[in-house]
Design a protein around this motif. Structure first.
Motif, PDB file in Angstrom:
ATOM      1  N   LYS A  64      61.322  -8.430 -16.236  1.00 22.71           N
ATOM      2  CA  LYS A  64      59.825  -8.626 -16.313  1.00 22.71           C
ATOM      3  C   LYS A  64      58.432  -8.653 -15.602  1.00 22.71           C
ATOM      4  N   LYS A  65      59.235  -7.820 -15.038  1.00 22.74           N
ATOM      5  CA  LYS A  65      57.979  -6.327 -14.657  1.00 22.74           C
ATOM      6  C   LYS A  65      57.888  -5.071 -15.019  1.00 22.74           C
ATOM      7  N   TRP A  66      58.990  -4.929 -15.381  1.00 24.94           N
ATOM      8  CA  TRP A  66      58.890  -3.834 -16.286  1.00 24.94           C
ATOM      9  C   TRP A  66      58.784  -3.901 -18.107  1.00 24.94           C
ATOM     10  N   ALA A  67      58.920  -4.818 -17.902  1.00 26.53           N
ATOM     11  CA  ALA A  67      58.105  -5.415 -19.746  1.00 26.53           C
ATOM     12  C   ALA A  67      56.871  -4.948 -19.191  1.00 26.53           C
ATOM     13  N   HIS A  68      55.644  -5.788 -18.545  1.00 29.57           N
ATOM     14  CA  HIS A  68      54.736  -6.191 -18.401  1.00 29.57           C
ATOM     15  C   HIS A  68      53.967  -5.268 -18.186  1.00 29.57           C
ATOM     16  N   ARG A  69      54.562  -3.735 -17.053  1.00 32.08           N
ATOM     17  CA  ARG A  69      54.331  -2.744 -17.124  1.00 32.08           C
ATOM     18  C   ARG A  69      53.662  -2.030 -18.655  1.00 32.08           C
ATOM     19  N   HIS A  70      55.417  -1.850 -19.577  1.00 31.97           N
ATOM     20  CA  HIS A  70      55.154  -0.934 -20.218  1.00 31.97           C
ATOM     21  C   HIS A  70      55.394  -1.915 -21.682  1.00 31.97           C
ATOM     22  N   LEU A  71      54.564  -2.758 -21.682  1.00 29.74           N
ATOM     23  CA  LEU A  71      53.708  -3.172 -22.857  1.00 29.74           C
ATOM     24  C   LEU A  71      54.964  -3.858 -23.320  1.00 29.74           C
ATOM     25  N   VAL A  72      55.765  -4.380 -23.154  1.00 32.58           N
ATOM     26  CA  VAL A  72      57.143  -4.906 -24.026  1.00 32.58           C
ATOM     27  C   VAL A  72      57.537  -6.060 -23.558  1.00 32.58           C
TER      28      VAL A  72
END
Length: 100
Positions: A70-78
């Motif tokens: 979830k954090k990765w997706a938020h950081r990469h706008l996914v």
């Protein structure tokens, strides 16, 4: 190998749009599994977190992995499609853990 318009085989070249798009997306998501304790299978448009979560600590580790995703997706706008998300519980005897 590819066929050129005159029917001759071409041994090299630049990948065409569908192949190139998939290749670039796979490069983009290359670090998505950084810090995740369990196996993460990455495909274009499909990511699977696989684990045998038979203890409380294992279930907590899966939740930590989901939180990292979830954090990765938020950081990469996914945006992950939550409607397509599934959890497979194989042991009907044990209570089913609710992941978020």
């Amino acid at each position: 190998m590819a066929q050129c318009p005159r029917g001759k085989t071409v041994m090299s070249g630049i990948p065409q749009e569908p192949v190139l798009g998939s290749m670039l997306f796979n490069i983009f998501i290359n670090n998505i599994d950084s810090g995740i304790e369990y196996k993460l299978s990455k495909f274009t448009g499909n990511t699977k977190l696989t684990s045998a979560a038979d203890t409380l600590e294992a279930r907590n580790a899966v939740q930590r992995g989901l939180d990292r995703l979830k954090k990765w997706a938020h950081r990469h706008l996914v945006i992950f499609n939550k409607e397509k998300g599934n959890i497979l519980h194989l042991d009907q005897e044990k209570p089913q853990y609710q992941y978020s």
